[in-house]
Design an enzyme around this catalytic site. Structure first.
Site, PDB file in Angstrom:
ATOM      1  N   HIS A  24       9.258 -29.847  45.741  1.00  0.00           N
ATOM      2  CA  HIS A  24      10.109 -29.237  44.812  1.00  0.00           C
ATOM      3  C   HIS A  24      10.019 -27.870  44.995  1.00  0.00           C
ATOM      4  O   HIS A  24       9.274 -26.974  44.712  1.00  0.00           O
ATOM      5  CB  HIS A  24       9.626 -29.407  43.325  1.00  0.00           C
ATOM      6  CG  HIS A  24      10.532 -29.338  42.305  1.00  0.00           C
ATOM      7  ND1 HIS A  24      11.592 -30.096  41.878  1.00  0.00           N
ATOM      8  CD2 HIS A  24      10.322 -28.304  41.247  1.00  0.00           C
ATOM      9  CE1 HIS A  24      12.202 -29.615  40.973  1.00  0.00           C
ATOM     10  NE2 HIS A  24      11.726 -28.615  40.458  1.00  0.00           N
ATOM     11  N   LYS A 169      20.765 -29.604  38.100  1.00  0.00           N
ATOM     12  CA  LYS A 169      20.398 -28.413  38.256  1.00  0.00           C
ATOM     13  C   LYS A 169      20.120 -28.035  39.710  1.00  0.00           C
ATOM     14  O   LYS A 169      19.047 -28.822  40.237  1.00  0.00           O
ATOM     15  CB  LYS A 169      19.471 -27.915  37.025  1.00  0.00           C
ATOM     16  CG  LYS A 169      19.224 -26.416  37.346  1.00  0.00           C
ATOM     17  CD  LYS A 169      18.694 -26.113  35.872  1.00  0.00           C
ATOM     18  CE  LYS A 169      17.288 -26.137  35.933  1.00  0.00           C
ATOM     19  NZ  LYS A 169      16.390 -25.478  34.775  1.00  0.00           N
ATOM     20  N   LYS A 171      17.968 -25.592  42.122  1.00  0.00           N
ATOM     21  CA  LYS A 171      17.023 -24.197  41.977  1.00  0.00           C
ATOM     22  C   LYS A 171      17.425 -23.277  43.592  1.00  0.00           C
ATOM     23  O   LYS A 171      17.330 -23.806  44.603  1.00  0.00           O
ATOM     24  CB  LYS A 171      15.574 -24.509  42.456  1.00  0.00           C
ATOM     25  CG  LYS A 171      14.958 -25.401  41.262  1.00  0.00           C
ATOM     26  CD  LYS A 171      14.626 -24.663  40.304  1.00  0.00           C
ATOM     27  CE  LYS A 171      13.704 -25.139  38.986  1.00  0.00           C
ATOM     28  NZ  LYS A 171      13.525 -24.350  37.906  1.00  0.00           N
ATOM     29  N   ASP A 200      19.576 -22.538  38.612  1.00  0.00           N
ATOM     30  CA  ASP A 200      18.522 -21.668  38.059  1.00  0.00           C
ATOM     31  C   ASP A 200      18.128 -20.807  39.145  1.00  0.00           C
ATOM     32  O   ASP A 200      17.618 -21.408  40.342  1.00  0.00           O
ATOM     33  CB  ASP A 200      17.208 -22.724  37.916  1.00  0.00           C
ATOM     34  CG  ASP A 200      16.316 -21.932  37.082  1.00  0.00           C
ATOM     35  OD1 ASP A 200      16.376 -20.861  36.853  1.00  0.00           O
ATOM     36  OD2 ASP A 200      15.333 -22.623  36.805  1.00  0.00           O
ATOM     37  N   GLU A 226      21.111 -19.990  35.301  1.00  0.00           N
ATOM     38  CA  GLU A 226      19.872 -19.755  34.359  1.00  0.00           C
ATOM     39  C   GLU A 226      19.014 -18.625  35.158  1.00  0.00           C
ATOM     40  O   GLU A 226      18.946 -18.671  36.369  1.00  0.00           O
ATOM     41  CB  GLU A 226      19.101 -20.909  34.430  1.00  0.00           C
ATOM     42  CG  GLU A 226      17.799 -21.209  33.696  1.00  0.00           C
ATOM     43  CD  GLU A 226      16.765 -22.334  33.793  1.00  0.00           C
ATOM     44  OE1 GLU A 226      15.727 -22.141  33.242  1.00  0.00           O
ATOM     45  OE2 GLU A 226      17.703 -23.272  34.036  1.00  0.00           O
ATOM     46  N   ASP A 251      15.618 -17.965  30.273  1.00  0.00           N
ATOM     47  CA  ASP A 251      14.642 -18.942  30.286  1.00  0.00           C
ATOM     48  C   ASP A 251      13.151 -18.175  30.381  1.00  0.00           C
ATOM     49  O   ASP A 251      12.621 -18.062  29.194  1.00  0.00           O
ATOM     50  CB  ASP A 251      14.650 -19.884  31.509  1.00  0.00           C
ATOM     51  CG  ASP A 251      13.503 -20.546  31.877  1.00  0.00           C
ATOM     52  OD1 ASP A 251      12.838 -21.006  30.936  1.00  0.00           O
ATOM     53  OD2 ASP A 251      13.444 -21.235  32.812  1.00  0.00           O
ATOM     54  N   LYS A 275      11.474 -24.134  25.574  1.00  0.00           N
ATOM     55  CA  LYS A 275      10.225 -24.639  25.907  1.00  0.00           C
ATOM     56  C   LYS A 275       9.237 -24.612  25.082  1.00  0.00           C
ATOM     57  O   LYS A 275       8.805 -23.387  24.594  1.00  0.00           O
ATOM     58  CB  LYS A 275       9.718 -24.045  27.278  1.00  0.00           C
ATOM     59  CG  LYS A 275      10.995 -24.148  28.527  1.00  0.00           C
ATOM     60  CD  LYS A 275      10.451 -23.566  29.912  1.00  0.00           C
ATOM     61  CE  LYS A 275      11.415 -23.721  30.742  1.00  0.00           C
ATOM     62  NZ  LYS A 275      11.194 -23.311  32.129  1.00  0.00           N
ATOM     63  N   GLU A 329      16.090 -31.060  30.091  1.00  0.00           N
ATOM     64  CA  GLU A 329      15.887 -31.213  31.631  1.00  0.00           C
ATOM     65  C   GLU A 329      14.404 -31.817  31.407  1.00  0.00           C
ATOM     66  O   GLU A 329      13.674 -31.649  32.310  1.00  0.00           O
ATOM     67  CB  GLU A 329      15.574 -29.861  32.119  1.00  0.00           C
ATOM     68  CG  GLU A 329      15.442 -29.739  33.557  1.00  0.00           C
ATOM     69  CD  GLU A 329      15.471 -28.323  34.099  1.00  0.00           C
ATOM     70  OE1 GLU A 329      14.880 -28.108  35.192  1.00  0.00           O
ATOM     71  OE2 GLU A 329      15.849 -27.553  33.512  1.00  0.00           O
TER      72      GLU A 329
END
Length: 377
Positions: A24, A169, A171, A200, A226, A251, A275, A329
């Site tokens: 990831h 989304k 990255k 993001d 983001e 964020d 969050k 998410e």
């Protein structure tokens, strides 16, 4: 046993280092494993509450690490909690915050465990303690973070085919702006109107990079950007929002209600990624949402790639929000190779289904937890 005689007996922190289903890739780290931080609070009436304080990439993302969370809970927080009334989460959190500075993630896990225990005690879902849910399922985005265009397209196509996700989304930020935008644009072209594509940047761009990138992403049909620049640069975020039509989401800039107020006051974001850990807990996240609603800022239910505990805790709160225009998410458990619940969370028809049982509505498999902990030693 009267309520006032129900005392906290123990606070335990469990660290589980679990492999992910694939690498990831973020601008700040590439994750191949996720270390879950679980908090278990036992009370004298036999009720057990669970919370989670999972972070991303050790210290690459924030100032708390799994190891520091465990140490700080064991050393400074547990002595304040043990022997006190288990039935008043607010009083317990007030006492902790009177003794401590910072430690948002650790405090979130403890608060969640306290509310989980109290909701179980009352026989109601945790969402009932925050006004009650207005929806029983939540749309869930999936992050495409392999960095390989063809692989990301194939992964997105599969998610659409099995009806698990239709919001994606990406990255980005580790490569040149134009290379990143080309990668995103290719994916958007392949998916077309069947899916929403968002990015993001995790603060990786300068303001000039962001000005270029946001314009190009808008032309590519991307729906949302983001945190393109440094979290502290609220004025830069305001300029970017003013000069671009593509929505900008805050964020990392959101560390609770005070930041939410400052960003709203500066008109520096169109959307907030809420969050519970970044907000310092469920109540802090609820306050961030209230500020956003008052300022006409859209809401998105964010994740720290938590496992099942943090994911469903977030879902219990997000389900109480009257407006959740940008979805959530909450896919963290799907990224892990190991299951820790007796009954896994249910994802279907592009949404996470909320359980109906008391507290968090989940039951952890403690035998499985013990086995996974033994494997680490």
């Amino acid at each position: 046993m009267s309520e006032t005689s129900i005392k906290i007996e123990s606070v335990d922190v469990l660290l589980l280092d679990l492999p992910t289903i694939r690498p990831h890739q973020l601008s700040v780290a590439t994750m191949r494993r996720q270390k879950l931080v679980l908090v278990r609070i036992r009370a004298s009436d036999g009720i057990v509450g669970w919370g989670e304080a999972t972070t991303i990439g050790g210290l690459a993302y924030g100032e708390e690490s799994p190891e520091s969370i465990r140490t700080n809970i064991d050393t400074y927080m547990t002595p304040v909690l043990v022997g006190t009334d288990a039935t008043s989460p607010n009083a317990r959190m007030f006492a902790l915050r009177s003794h401590l500075q910072g430690n948002r993630f650790a405090l979130c896990a403890i608060e969640t465990a306290l509310y989980d225990g109290q909701a179980r005690r009352l026989g109601v879902p945790l969402s009932d303690l925050f006004g009650g849910r207005v929806r029983d399922s939540l749309p869930v985005a999936w992050t495409l973070a392999s960095g390989d265009t063809a692989r990301d397209i194939a992964e997105a196509e599969h998610m659409l085919d099995i009806r698990r996700h239709r919001v994606f989304k990406l990255k980005i930020g580790a490569r040149d702006v134009r290379a990143d935008v080309a990668h995103v644009a290719a994916i958007k072209r392949a998916l077309g109107d069947r899916a929403s594509v968002r990015v993001d940047v995790n603060q990786a761009w300068s303001e000039t990079d962001a000005m270029l990138g946001m314009g190009m992403l808008q032309d590519a049909g991307v729906d949302l950007v983001e945190q393109p620049i440094a979290a502290h640069d609220i004025e830069g975020m305001r300029r970017l929002r003013t000069m671009n039509r593509i929505p900008l989401m805050a964020d990392e800039a959101l560390h609770g209600p005070l930041d939410a107020f400052r960003i709203a006051e500066s008109r520096a974001a169109d959307v907030y990624a809420i969050k519970i850990t970044q907000s310092g807990g469920l109540r802090g996240a609820q306050q961030v949402a209230a500020i956003a609603e008052s300022a006409n800022i859209g809401l998105y239910g964010g994740t720290m790639l938590e496992g099942a505990v943090g994911t469903i805790a977030s879902a219990q709160l997000f389900a109480t929000f009257p407006e959740l225009a940008w979805g959530t998410e909450l896919f963290g458990p799907l990224l892990l190779t190991e299951e820790i619940l007796r009954t896994p969370l249910q994802y279907r028809d592009f949404e996470l289904q909320l359980p109906a049982g008391p507290g968090l509505g989940i039951e952890l498999d403690e035998d499985r937890l013990a086995f996974l902990q033994r494997q680490q030693h």
